[in-house]
Design a protein around this motif. Structure first.
Motif, short mmCIF file in Angstrom:
data_model
loop_
_atom_site.label_atom_id
_atom_site.label_comp_id
_atom_site.label_asym_id
_atom_site.label_seq_id
_atom_site.Cartn_x
_atom_site.Cartn_y
_atom_site.Cartn_z
N GLY A 1 3.66 -8.26 7.69
CA GLY A 1 4.43 -8.18 5.96
C GLY A 1 4.00 -6.70 5.83
N MET A 2 3.08 -6.34 5.67
CA MET A 2 2.39 -4.67 5.69
C MET A 2 3.66 -3.47 6.77
N ALA A 3 4.11 -3.67 8.03
CA ALA A 3 5.18 -3.34 8.25
C ALA A 3 6.16 -2.91 7.58
N GLY A 4 6.26 -4.08 7.09
CA GLY A 4 8.02 -4.37 6.24
C GLY A 4 7.66 -3.00 4.57
N ILE A 5 6.43 -3.04 4.27
CA ILE A 5 6.85 -2.42 2.88
C ILE A 5 6.47 -1.21 3.87
N LEU A 6 5.55 -1.05 4.57
CA LEU A 6 6.05 0.11 4.52
C LEU A 6 6.77 1.27 5.13
N GLU A 7 7.84 0.09 6.00
CA GLU A 7 8.64 1.27 6.21
C GLU A 7 9.71 0.84 4.75
N GLU A 8 9.51 0.29 4.16
CA GLU A 8 10.17 0.35 2.01
C GLU A 8 10.27 1.74 1.77
N GLY A 9 8.77 2.67 1.58
CA GLY A 9 8.11 3.30 1.27
C GLY A 9 8.86 4.06 2.12
N SER A 10 9.03 4.12 3.69
CA SER A 10 9.26 5.68 4.42
C SER A 10 10.56 5.56 3.78
N ASP A 11 10.89 5.19 3.47
CA ASP A 11 12.50 4.78 3.49
C ASP A 11 12.56 5.82 1.71
N SER B 1 9.75 13.52 -10.72
CA SER B 1 8.69 12.25 -11.63
C SER B 1 9.95 11.41 -11.06
N VAL B 2 10.84 10.70 -10.77
CA VAL B 2 11.18 9.53 -9.94
C VAL B 2 10.67 9.28 -8.84
N MET B 3 10.78 10.45 -7.83
CA MET B 3 9.89 10.13 -6.97
C MET B 3 8.91 9.32 -6.85
N ASP B 4 8.16 10.45 -7.60
CA ASP B 4 6.57 9.90 -8.20
C ASP B 4 6.71 8.27 -8.64
N ALA B 5 7.11 8.10 -8.90
CA ALA B 5 7.27 6.34 -10.23
C ALA B 5 7.63 5.72 -8.84
N MET B 6 8.52 6.06 -8.07
CA MET B 6 8.20 5.52 -7.42
C MET B 6 7.43 5.31 -5.60
N LEU B 7 7.19 6.31 -5.64
CA LEU B 7 5.91 6.13 -4.99
C LEU B 7 4.89 5.45 -5.50
N ILE B 8 4.57 5.72 -6.60
CA ILE B 8 3.45 4.51 -7.19
C ILE B 8 3.75 3.26 -6.76
N ALA B 9 5.15 2.69 -7.11
CA ALA B 9 5.55 1.24 -6.95
C ALA B 9 5.58 0.87 -5.65
N GLY B 10 5.71 1.83 -4.78
CA GLY B 10 4.85 1.10 -3.10
C GLY B 10 4.02 1.07 -3.02
N ALA B 11 3.13 1.72 -3.79
CA ALA B 11 1.65 1.96 -2.74
C ALA B 11 1.47 0.45 -3.47
N GLN B 12 1.52 0.34 -4.83
CA GLN B 12 1.04 -1.15 -5.44
C GLN B 12 1.64 -1.80 -4.37
N ARG B 13 2.34 -2.11 -4.05
CA ARG B 13 2.80 -2.73 -3.32
C ARG B 13 2.06 -3.41 -2.06
N VAL B 14 1.71 -2.23 -1.74
CA VAL B 14 0.36 -2.29 -0.69
C VAL B 14 -0.75 -2.94 -1.05
N GLU B 15 -1.32 -2.93 -1.76
CA GLU B 15 -2.09 -2.83 -2.88
C GLU B 15 -2.51 -4.29 -3.06
#
Length: 214
Positions: A75-85, A94-108
């Protein structure tokens, strides 16, 4: 396969242990990809917390009389793979930062759920100290999630939206310009044609009515 709740708890701890180690490897890339200083600092701070959480889980293994050993967390591997993409995307800062926050919150959110489950099982089994140690990590995960939300709402989302609005305005202006030119040209042609007709026909003379009084 687990045959009782204690075995299920151990398996879940192994899953989280592996997940945390995956996150330790992924966070430096997120730090590098972030453009906001505050977001970069938040990722760096959580990297330190995550390393401590790995150590804390090793303490939990000791309390359970188990060897510290992870089980691949798909499960975590899949979430982190999306973040890598996401990091490969050609996006505005600013869009990149917004997307990184979204990915990080999926992890949290994944971690909050996992830790919450383990705490509930530990409490049900009477493993109070295990629950307390896991509770420290759960509190950190919740705080990290809240901090990410605050960063998003304090300006990053607005900045990403503002950039998008500017792009839309530029596109609208570009698409409207040819139409405006054609409209002005058509109006000018119509006025010219009207003037030509009046000149060619000349002033009209009234027609005498037949059969009327003279």
């Amino acid at each position: 396969m687990p045959t009782n709740l204690r075995e299920a708890l151990v398996e879940e701890i192994k899953d989280i242990y592996n997940a945390e180690k995956q996150i330790v490897k992924a966070l430096p890339k997120m730090v590098k990809g972030a453009t906001s200083d505050e977001l970069r600092e938040a990722f760096e701070s959580h990297l330190d917390e995550t390393e401590n959480q790995v150590t804390r889980l090793e303490r939990v293994f000791e309390l359970l009389d188990e060897k510290p050993r992870g089980k691949h967390c798909a499960g975590m591997a899949g979430i982190l793979e999306e973040g890598s993409d996401t990091l490969q995307e050609d996006a505005e800062d600013s869009v990149m930062d917004a997307m990184l926050i979204a990915g990080a919150q999926r992890v949290e959110h994944y971690e909050i759920t996992a830790y919450g489950t383990c705490i509930a099982w530990a409490e049900a089994l009477g493993l109070t100290e295990v629950a307390e140690v896991l509770g420290e990590s759960l509190a950190e995960e919740k705080a990290a999630d809240e901090k990410l939300s605050a960063l998003a709402e304090s300006g990053i989302n607005d900045a990403a939206t503002a950039g998008e609005s500017e792009d839309e305005m530029e596109e609208e202006e570009e698409s409207a310009s040819p139409s405006t030119a054609r409209s002005e040209h058509s109006s000018a042609s119509a006025r010219s044609a009207s003037g030509s007709n009046r000149s060619a026909n000349g002033p009209k003379t009234p027609t005498r009515q037949r059969g009327g009084r003279r």
